[in-house]
Motif scaffolding. Structure first.
Motif, PDB file in Angstrom:
ATOM      1  N   ASP A   1       0.814  -1.214   0.000  1.00  0.00           N
ATOM      2  CA  ASP A   1       0.000   0.000   0.000  1.00  0.00           C
ATOM      3  C   ASP A   1       0.847   1.263   0.000  1.00  0.00           C
TER       4      ASP A   1
ATOM      5  N   PRO B   1       3.819   3.452  -1.614  1.00  0.00           N
ATOM      6  CA  PRO B   1       4.680   3.567  -2.792  1.00  0.00           C
ATOM      7  C   PRO B   1       6.159   3.759  -2.463  1.00  0.00           C
TER       8      PRO B   1
ATOM      9  N   GLN C   1       0.109  -1.332  -6.343  1.00  0.00           N
ATOM     10  CA  GLN C   1      -0.205  -0.562  -5.143  1.00  0.00           C
ATOM     11  C   GLN C   1      -1.655  -0.834  -4.761  1.00  0.00           C
TER      12      GLN C   1
END
Length: 204
Positions: free
Chosen positions: A143, A145, A157
């Motif tokens: 989750d 980046p 993502q």
């Protein structure tokens, strides 16, 4: 008399993972917190699945853990087609206890913790190039980046999970990985998934 020669220096590369037991299988790296589960030191208002009590810096702490909907089915599905590696920036003392509870069927092949991350500008980065796996056979689901900033082309993502018990992100991923079975370069499939997700977000 000749002076003894110094031994030649060896250019050794040490990988975070041992060689794959099944090199034909692609590898999926999975984040833990907000990807597979959510945990909190405070008692949540919604039902939780289990509690872990790690000792961190000499203090025992309680963490209440909520499993993301579909996580058991997701791990079971992946185990049939992929090598599964949990790669978390969480502390080993905490994350190992969570995984002991989460992975009841022992389908996870390897676990990597914060000490396997690279620290960059105060952020923990998961460098897939140091794992001993071909990057065209690797995907990471996370989750955050920042975690995959070295290899964004390998990354999916996922939306962060907190406590939405109607969340269906893992079900989407099962359909995706089922559809891309047999793709030669998994990065091509990841690119397509990101494009489709963007189009869906624009429609919503």
């Amino acid at each position: 008399m000749k002076k003894p020669q110094k031994p030649k220096s060896l250019n050794l590369c040490f990988f975070a993972l041992p060689p794959s037991e099944n090199p034909e299988k692609p590898t999926i790296f999975l984040d833990l917190d907000e990807t597979l589960i959510h945990s909190s030191a405070d008692l949540p208002s919604k039902p939780f699945d289990f509690v872990v009590r790690p000792k961190i810096e000499g203090e025992t702490m309680d963490f209440y853990v909520i499993k993301r909907p579909g996580v058991d089915e997701f791990l079971d599905f992946l185990s049939k087609k992929f090598e599964i590696v949990i790669f978390t920036a969480g502390l080993r003392e905490y994350a190992s206890l969570v995984l002991d509870n989460l992975d009841k069927n022992r389908v996870i092949n390897h676990r990597l913790y914060r000490d396997s991350c690279r620290e960059l500008d105060g952020k923990y980065v998961k460098d897939l190039a140091q794992m001993g796996r071909d990057l065209w056979k690797v995907a990471i689901i996370d989750d955050n980046p920042n975690s995959f900033s070295f290899q964004p082309e390998n990354a999916i993502q996922i939306k962060p999970f907190i406590d939405d018990l109607q969340d269906n992100e893992l079900s989407k991923l099962i359909r995706f990985f089922d559809a891309c079975d047999g793709v030669k370069d998994i990065r091509d499939a990841v690119k397509l998934f990101a494009h489709d997700n963007l189009q869906q977000d624009l429609l919503d």
